[in-house]
Design a protein around this motif. Structure first.
Motif, PDB file in Angstrom:
ATOM      1  N   TRP A 177      -1.067   8.050 -16.966  1.00 60.86           N
ATOM      2  CA  TRP A 177       0.396   8.047 -16.966  1.00 60.86           C
ATOM      3  C   TRP A 177       0.919   7.238 -15.776  1.00 60.86           C
ATOM      4  CZ3 TRP A 177       4.008  10.134 -20.312  1.00 60.86           C
ATOM      5  CH2 TRP A 177       5.346  10.053 -19.882  1.00 60.86           C
ATOM      6  N   HIS A 178       0.367   7.510 -14.596  1.00 65.45           N
ATOM      7  CA  HIS A 178       0.806   6.802 -13.381  1.00 65.45           C
ATOM      8  C   HIS A 178       0.615   5.292 -13.527  1.00 65.45           C
ATOM      9  CE1 HIS A 178       1.434   5.839  -9.176  1.00 65.45           C
ATOM     10  NE2 HIS A 178       0.288   5.188  -9.199  1.00 65.45           N
ATOM     11  N   GLU A 179      -0.560   4.873 -14.006  1.00 70.27           N
ATOM     12  CA  GLU A 179      -0.832   3.434 -14.176  1.00 70.27           C
ATOM     13  C   GLU A 179       0.156   2.805 -15.150  1.00 70.27           C
ATOM     14  OE1 GLU A 179      -2.966   1.658 -12.483  1.00 70.27           O
ATOM     15  OE2 GLU A 179      -4.135   3.248 -11.544  1.00 70.27           O
ATOM     16  N   LEU A 180       0.383   3.472 -16.278  1.00 77.14           N
ATOM     17  CA  LEU A 180       1.309   2.939 -17.283  1.00 77.14           C
ATOM     18  C   LEU A 180       2.747   2.922 -16.764  1.00 77.14           C
ATOM     19  CD1 LEU A 180      -0.323   4.644 -20.356  1.00 77.14           C
ATOM     20  CD2 LEU A 180      -0.037   2.172 -20.081  1.00 77.14           C
ATOM     21  N   VAL A 224      -7.098   9.260 -23.955  1.00 76.89           N
ATOM     22  CA  VAL A 224      -7.725   9.231 -22.634  1.00 76.89           C
ATOM     23  C   VAL A 224      -8.300  10.613 -22.351  1.00 76.89           C
ATOM     24  CG1 VAL A 224      -5.538   9.800 -21.465  1.00 76.89           C
ATOM     25  CG2 VAL A 224      -7.331   8.594 -20.196  1.00 76.89           C
ATOM     26  N   PHE A 225      -9.373  10.652 -21.559  1.00 73.46           N
ATOM     27  CA  PHE A 225      -9.911  11.956 -21.166  1.00 73.46           C
ATOM     28  C   PHE A 225      -8.789  12.771 -20.527  1.00 73.46           C
ATOM     29  CE2 PHE A 225     -13.989   9.480 -20.671  1.00 73.46           C
ATOM     30  CZ  PHE A 225     -14.602  10.026 -21.774  1.00 73.46           C
ATOM     31  N   ARG A 226      -8.702  14.021 -20.901  1.00 71.67           N
ATOM     32  CA  ARG A 226      -7.641  14.888 -20.378  1.00 71.67           C
ATOM     33  C   ARG A 226      -7.624  14.884 -18.852  1.00 71.67           C
ATOM     34  NH1 ARG A 226      -4.845  19.691 -22.266  1.00 71.67           N
ATOM     35  NH2 ARG A 226      -4.252  20.931 -20.459  1.00 71.67           N
ATOM     36  N   SER A 227      -8.775  14.848 -18.231  1.00 76.29           N
ATOM     37  CA  SER A 227      -8.843  14.873 -16.768  1.00 76.29           C
ATOM     38  C   SER A 227      -8.244  13.612 -16.144  1.00 76.29           C
ATOM     39  CB  SER A 227     -10.295  15.039 -16.307  1.00 76.29           C
ATOM     40  OG  SER A 227     -11.074  13.942 -16.742  1.00 76.29           O
ATOM     41  N   MET A 228      -8.077  12.563 -16.934  1.00 80.40           N
ATOM     42  CA  MET A 228      -7.505  11.306 -16.441  1.00 80.40           C
ATOM     43  C   MET A 228      -6.077  11.075 -16.943  1.00 80.40           C
ATOM     44  SD  MET A 228      -9.654   9.587 -14.637  1.00 80.40           S
ATOM     45  CE  MET A 228     -11.350   9.273 -14.288  1.00 80.40           C
ATOM     46  N   ALA A 229      -5.493  12.043 -17.642  1.00 81.91           N
ATOM     47  CA  ALA A 229      -4.184  11.847 -18.263  1.00 81.91           C
ATOM     48  C   ALA A 229      -3.094  11.511 -17.246  1.00 81.91           C
ATOM     49  CB  ALA A 229      -3.791  13.081 -19.072  1.00 81.91           C
ATOM     50  N   ARG A 230      -3.050  12.213 -16.146  1.00 81.11           N
ATOM     51  CA  ARG A 230      -2.006  11.940 -15.142  1.00 81.11           C
ATOM     52  C   ARG A 230      -2.224  10.590 -14.468  1.00 81.11           C
ATOM     53  NH1 ARG A 230       1.336  16.390 -14.155  1.00 81.11           N
ATOM     54  NH2 ARG A 230       0.552  18.277 -15.140  1.00 81.11           N
TER      55      ARG A 230
END
Length: 181
Positions: A163-166, A154-160
């Motif tokens: 994580w939250h969605e998962l 995933v794009f690093r800017s969307m990593a958190r």
């Protein structure tokens, strides 16, 4: 002059809920390889030094700590190693632009089924397969690394956000598994 210290996108997080574990994965260097028209043989020669070749669509290959992942027509990510000389390709370091999440366990497919619009059951998406898709609204690449194991790029800017969605979905799957109907 201050020294910059590289940090991972999720600082090594790991979480287990029910039968599923979510963890940040260090995949090493990530290099985009985009083959110029008519230059496939030249690129193949360079990749051969690693024991690799450009992957078939929707697949990846691994050899001695290196991995090459299909990401589009005549495009791939070379991961885990510094790239060899690849004449005939645009080679771009993507290491700081992507994060990798590992999702493992018997319920991993159930978690992804709620977030990604593709059939990721083992019969339809075997070990060694890769696909560009979405995790809710985020563009991702999913790799099937084992019978009950996935890596999600995933794009690093969307990593958190990923994580939250998962994590939220892992809570739902674990709660459902504990319900008596």
């Amino acid at each position: 002059m201050p020294e910059l210290i590289a940090k991972s996108a999720l600082e090594g997080r790991s979480l287990t809920l029910g039968t599923v574990t979510l963890a940040e994965v260090d995949v090493g260097p990530v290099t985009s390889v985009a083959v110029f028209p008519g230059a496939a043989k030249a690129v193949a020669k360079g990749l051969k030094t690693l024991g690799l070749a450009m992957p078939e669509p929707n697949s990846f290959a691994e050899k001695k700590g290196s991995r090459i992942v299909w990401t589009g027509r005549d495009q791939a990510f070379l991961m885990g190693v510094e790239p060899p000389v690849l004449e005939g390709a645009a080679v771009t370091d993507q290491s700081d632009g992507w994060a990798a999440l590992g999702l493992t366990g018997a319920g991993a497919v159930e978690v992804l089924a709620r977030l990604a619009p593709v059939d990721l059951r083992l019969a339809a998406f075997a070990v060694g397969r890769a696909i560009r898709t979405q995790l809710n609204h985020m563009n991702i690449v999913i790799l099937r690394t084992g019978d009950h194991a996935f890596e999600i790029l995933v794009f690093r800017s969307m990593a958190r956000t990923a994580w939250h969605e998962l994590e939220t979905t892992m809570h739902m799957v674990a709660a459902r598994a504990g319900m008596k109907i």
